[in-house]
Design an enzyme around this catalytic site. Structure first.
Site, mmCIF file in Angstrom:
data_model
loop_
_atom_site.group_PDB
_atom_site.id
_atom_site.type_symbol
_atom_site.label_atom_id
_atom_site.label_comp_id
_atom_site.label_asym_id
_atom_site.label_seq_id
_atom_site.Cartn_x
_atom_site.Cartn_y
_atom_site.Cartn_z
ATOM 1 N N CYS A 94 0.815 -1.307 -0.107
ATOM 2 C CA CYS A 94 0.030 -0.228 0.073
ATOM 3 C C CYS A 94 0.910 1.111 -0.250
ATOM 4 C CB CYS A 94 -0.867 -0.009 1.099
ATOM 5 S SG CYS A 94 -1.904 -1.110 1.288
ATOM 6 N N CYS B 107 -2.595 9.640 6.149
ATOM 7 C CA CYS B 107 -1.459 9.414 6.967
ATOM 8 C C CYS B 107 -1.886 9.542 8.352
ATOM 9 C CB CYS B 107 -0.382 10.454 6.511
ATOM 10 S SG CYS B 107 0.384 10.186 4.799
#
Lengths: 293, 399
Positions: free
Chosen positions: A35, A106
């Site tokens: 990913c 994130c």
């Protein structure tokens, strides 16, 4: 080049609390190398107080992934596990002075690592829901539970936002329809929680209904009070008025008795409109309805 | 110390190019189509520039050179034209590693306009299989579009041979030579190539100028219709400064072609060896035997490319990456995926692309800087142990 804040750059170039934690008693690992980002969060938790004494991270990922991990460890150090669990991804982003929209995932990764670490400490399986939830995005292995939680917590309304926050839908796009359904589902739930009666079907750009200070009921009562105040005045001239309906900024009224066909009708309505605006503190329009309307 | 090593993205204008084009902003402002002295002087400058490009490409005639606004326009013009003039043929062949200017258009034509698209795969070194290519060629093939050199890895494709094979079935052969032009000797008059695209800003000319080479006698349909400029094949007032600049850049490229394969190649090789010697778990991608002399695409395992670029930028080094995060997309580059580069490495690819202006000192700076950056980022990575991949596997609760 991404427009990173100085705080993001600082945490990227000078990461706080990086590396392994030798005597960690809780770890949370999320993400994967395929990913493009992965995070291991290690915690040293005081067994008596459940306070986080130390927190370190190891991150594979881009500048904002490393900065978000660094920020996370700074935020949660000294907090109890329950306090730490209350940290949202938005708090991580805010701590960094904001992240580019495409990089919000994130901050979500940081929050997830924290949840995983706490679950690990408590001997729970992290996020049962993840296993029960349907896999929505096969490219990045994102399930419905995560998407629903992120949509709810961050009030997301578009597929693009969901991709920015979770990566879901960012590759082959075949799950976009499913993501749309999930957004609609969450928006429907939020609307139902706010208003007891069924909310109108959310349009593509629908905003989440939220209770306003004062609320709809208080506003309605103020409108009724104004109408009640003017009635005796109109009744003196053998007229009357009735409140019919309120649709956002339009107040529908029905003129009765001597008021019907009165050449002062417009003045009367304008006067009521003025009184209503003074009472509500917002512009409204008074519209008369007739029996034949 | 700064080192600009992103010349496959764009190059600095050569100083000679800037001096050559500046007068065309001021005293030589005429419209080349005009019937007066102002115009005819400019027309003469364009004729010279066209001749320079003709010589760089080894074209038989200067009328085979059409100036466009960029290589994307050249590619779009070439592909649309080839399909329109061969209405009976409905198949397109291209490769999996083309620039989006070709690949996206071909996919669009397949999805929306009923063409059958064959995408040739590449192997782990980025090479095409010619037997596979031959099996796809048929009387139904309208167009073959294959890049001369790949922008990410520098891998060179056997376009001369492939053009001959396309000719065998009567298909039109187009090549995107954006990365090859000026670095690789090109001699179109002795080839079977029908159309070629190039871009000025990749060879020290300004941005906003491109070329479409169109073989004489090839049937053609313009993309931009309007005035009679470029012999009616590309309407629109000429980008005179761009054209003059490109002419000078083409002249310089021919003059310095040897340097690409001597000085530039030596510096590139030194960069690769210097970095790889100090950096375990790193490798060069692309075809080692058939590569542009200026391109070094290095995959660093267990770390991510954007993080590398941020550190490089901090150290004054400009490079680029095939990582997902640098592009705003969420997947590593289509070239890395087509080559089957493992995800452990695909996210950590960095492309250093040199030019004839690259210096020894710049390469020294890279060799001294990069290994430290890689080591520091690996210290942060959960996939990295003391001196190699982590022994204790990273096992997320869910992926």
């Amino acid at each position: 080049m991404w427009d990173y804040t100085d705080t993001v750059k600082d945490h990227f170039f000078n990461p706080r609390n990086a590396g392994e934690l030798k005597d960690a008693n809780a770890t949370g690992e999320v993400g994967s190398i395929s990913c493009g980002d992965a995070l291991r969060l290690s915690l040293k938790v005081d067994p008596e107080t459940e306070q986080i004494l130390e927190a370190t991270f190891q991150t594979f990922g881009c500048g904002s992934a490393i900065a978000s991990s660094s920020a996370l460890t700074e935020i949660i150090k000294g907090k109890t596990l329950d306090e730490a669990l209350a940290v949202s991804n938005q708090e991580i982003a805010d701590f960094l002075g904001g992240l580019p929209p495409e990089k919000m995932h994130c901050s979500v990764m940081g929050q997830e690592a924290l949840q995983a670490a706490v679950a690990n400490y408590r001997g729970e399986t992290f996020c049962d829901g993840h296993e029960e939830g349907d896999l929505v995005c096969k490219c990045f292995a994102i399930d419905s539970v995560l998407i629903e939680n992120v949509v709810r917590a961050n009030k997301l309304t578009t597929i693009e936002e969901v991709t920015n926050y979770t990566k879901a839908g960012g590759a082959c796009a075949s799950c976009h329809e499913k993501i749309e359904h999930l957004i609609a589902k969450v928006l429907g739930q939020v609307a139902a929680e706010v208003a007891p009666e069924p909310a109108p079907a959310p349009a593509a750009s629908a905003h989440i209904a939220r209770p306003k200070p004062g609320g709809k009921l208080a506003r309605m009562k103020k409108i009724e009070a104004v109408i009640a105040e003017v009635r005796p005045i109109l009744q003196q001239d053998r007229g009357d008025i009735e409140l019919v309906d309120v649709d956002d900024v339009i107040v529908f009224v029905k003129l009765l008795g001597g008021c019907v066909g009165c050449h002062m009708e417009k003045m009367t309505l304008a006067g009521i409109e003025q009184k209503l605006q003074a009472a509500l503190g917002e512009p409204v329009q008074v519209v008369p309805v007739s029996d034949w309307d | 110390m700064t080192a600009y090593l992103d010349n496959n993205a764009t190059t600095a204008c050569a100083p000679e190019v800037v001096s050559a084009l500046l007068p065309f902003f001021s005293e030589q402002f005429g419209n080349p189509s005009s019937m007066h002295e102002f115009g005819s002087k400019v027309e003469g400058a364009i004729r010279n520039a066209r001749s320079e490009v003709q010589q760089l490409l080894g074209a038989a005639l200067d009328s085979e050179i059409i100036f466009t606004s960029c290589a994307s326009e050249s590619n779009n013009t070439a592909i649309h034209s080839a399909l329109k003039v061969q209405a009976g043929r409905k198949e397109i062949i291209t490769s999996a590693v083309e620039h989006p200017a070709v690949l996206s258009l071909c996919k669009y034509l397949a999805e929306h306009e009923g063409y059958t698209l064959h995408i040739l795969p590449v192997d782990g070194r980025g090479r095409l299989n010619l037997a596979h290519y031959e099996s796809l060629l048929s009387e139904r093939t309208a167009l073959v579009s294959i890049m001369w050199a790949n922008n990410e890895t520098g891998t060179l494709f056997p376009v001369l041979k492939m053009a001959e094979m396309a000719k065998g079935v009567g298909a039109i052969f187009h090549t995107d030579a954006v990365q090859a032009a000026g670095k690789v000797p090109i001699n179109l008059k002795d080839s079977a190539i029908d159309m070629l695209s190039l871009s000025g800003h990749k060879l020290h000319a300004p941005k906003g100028i491109g070329v479409l080479y169109l073989r004489r006698g090839l049937r053609y349909r313009p993309l931009l219709r309007g005035g009679h400029q470029e012999r009616g094949r590309r309407a629109g007032t000429e980008n005179v400064t761009g054209i003059v600049g490109l002419g000078e850049a083409a002249r310089l490229a021919r003059e310095h072609m040897n340097e690409e394969w001597t000085t530039v190649k030596r510096l590139r090789d030194r960069l690769e060896v210097g970095v790889l010697l100090q950096t375990p778990y790193a490798f060069v991608t692309g075809d080692p035997d058939n590569r542009l002399p200026n391109t070094a695409n290095i995959a660093f395992e267990y770390i991510e490319g954007e993080a590398i670029l941020l550190h490089l930028n901090h150290a004054g080094i400009a490079a680029s990456s095939g990582s997902a995060c640098t592009s705003g997309s969420l997947e590593p580059s289509h070239v890395m995926r087509a080559m089957g580069i493992p995800y452990t490495a695909a996210h950590g690819t960095v492309r250093f692309s040199l030019s004839r202006y690259t210096t020894e000192a710049e390469i020294d700076h890279v060799i001294a800087t990069v290994p430290k950056i890689i080591a520091n980022l690996r210290k942060l990575s959960p996939y990295w142990g003391e001196s190699g991949p982590a022994q204790k596997a990273f096992q997320p609760e869910y992926a």
